[in-house]
Design an enzyme around this catalytic site. Sequence first.
Site, mmCIF file in Angstrom:
data_model
loop_
_atom_site.group_PDB
_atom_site.id
_atom_site.type_symbol
_atom_site.label_atom_id
_atom_site.label_comp_id
_atom_site.label_asym_id
_atom_site.label_seq_id
_atom_site.Cartn_x
_atom_site.Cartn_y
_atom_site.Cartn_z
ATOM 1 N N ILE A 1 54.260 -37.454 52.262
ATOM 2 C CA ILE A 1 54.245 -38.988 52.537
ATOM 3 C C ILE A 1 54.626 -39.907 50.644
ATOM 4 C CG2 ILE A 1 53.391 -41.056 52.615
ATOM 5 C CD1 ILE A 1 51.238 -39.303 54.697
ATOM 6 N N MET B 1 56.499 -37.903 48.244
ATOM 7 C CA MET B 1 57.586 -37.896 48.238
ATOM 8 C C MET B 1 58.799 -38.486 49.272
ATOM 9 S SD MET B 1 57.739 -35.707 46.126
ATOM 10 C CE MET B 1 57.169 -33.826 44.947
ATOM 11 N N CYS C 1 55.233 -31.983 48.753
ATOM 12 C CA CYS C 1 53.938 -32.077 48.138
ATOM 13 C C CYS C 1 52.697 -31.993 49.582
ATOM 14 C CB CYS C 1 53.889 -34.188 48.247
ATOM 15 S SG CYS C 1 53.863 -35.426 48.741
ATOM 16 N N GLY C 2 51.987 -32.529 49.662
ATOM 17 C CA GLY C 2 50.918 -31.539 50.518
ATOM 18 C C GLY C 2 51.682 -32.574 51.391
ATOM 19 N N THR C 3 51.658 -33.808 51.689
ATOM 20 C CA THR C 3 51.956 -34.495 52.899
ATOM 21 C C THR C 3 53.344 -34.276 53.562
ATOM 22 O OG1 THR C 3 51.243 -36.578 52.607
ATOM 23 C CG2 THR C 3 49.503 -35.046 53.854
ATOM 24 N N HIS D 1 75.908 -45.194 64.020
ATOM 25 C CA HIS D 1 75.260 -45.316 63.396
ATOM 26 C C HIS D 1 75.623 -45.859 61.922
ATOM 27 C CE1 HIS D 1 72.713 -43.106 66.194
ATOM 28 N NE2 HIS D 1 73.993 -42.346 66.137
ATOM 29 N N ASP E 1 55.808 -30.968 43.659
ATOM 30 C CA ASP E 1 54.446 -31.705 42.945
ATOM 31 C C ASP E 1 53.197 -30.206 43.189
ATOM 32 O OD1 ASP E 1 52.851 -31.869 45.290
ATOM 33 O OD2 ASP E 1 51.802 -34.038 44.821
ATOM 34 N N HIS E 2 51.847 -30.146 43.094
ATOM 35 C CA HIS E 2 51.012 -28.901 43.148
ATOM 36 C C HIS E 2 51.132 -28.176 44.619
ATOM 37 C CE1 HIS E 2 49.147 -32.932 42.560
ATOM 38 N NE2 HIS E 2 48.082 -31.571 43.065
ATOM 39 N N HIS F 1 71.527 -39.212 62.445
ATOM 40 C CA HIS F 1 72.078 -40.554 63.382
ATOM 41 C C HIS F 1 71.414 -41.778 61.567
ATOM 42 C CE1 HIS F 1 70.644 -40.310 67.095
ATOM 43 N NE2 HIS F 1 71.531 -39.892 67.182
#
Length: 142
Positions: A69, A71, A65-67, A133, A8-9, A98
């Site tokens: 989270i 996405m 994205c910014g954080t 796994h 995103d931006h 894993h």
Amino acid sequence: MNIAIGSDHGGFALKELLIKVLTERGETVADVGCFSAVSSDYPDFAEAVCRAVLDGTAERGILICGTGIGMAMAANRHRGIRAALCHDEYTARLSREHNNANVLCLGARVIGPGVAEGIVTVWLRAGFDGGRHCLRVAKFSN
């Protein structure tokens, strides 16, 4: 390797940098947007990257994205996507070894470009360990 990448931006500048780095390394990169720093909606780009991974157009995907989270949340709603939000090389490596992550999520406002480049490098080189796994990954992949 074929890689779909989207942001995103908030992740636009980091996406542009990573595309340059990956292309210079000889990777095939499909940029699904966004294409400017103008405000945009991260779920749209998560959808495009996930679609490319799921239909086989891309072997792996990267979302920014910014954080990271938003996405990760948007990507993980797709059956067959195993998106991992990573902030360092250790979590990037383990997300592959894993968890067999097929989408990497990054927070452009959380990590710097050098750290991001290191994370992407480790994540692309790491493979799935399989073994013990496999059963665990299968429990959330079906």
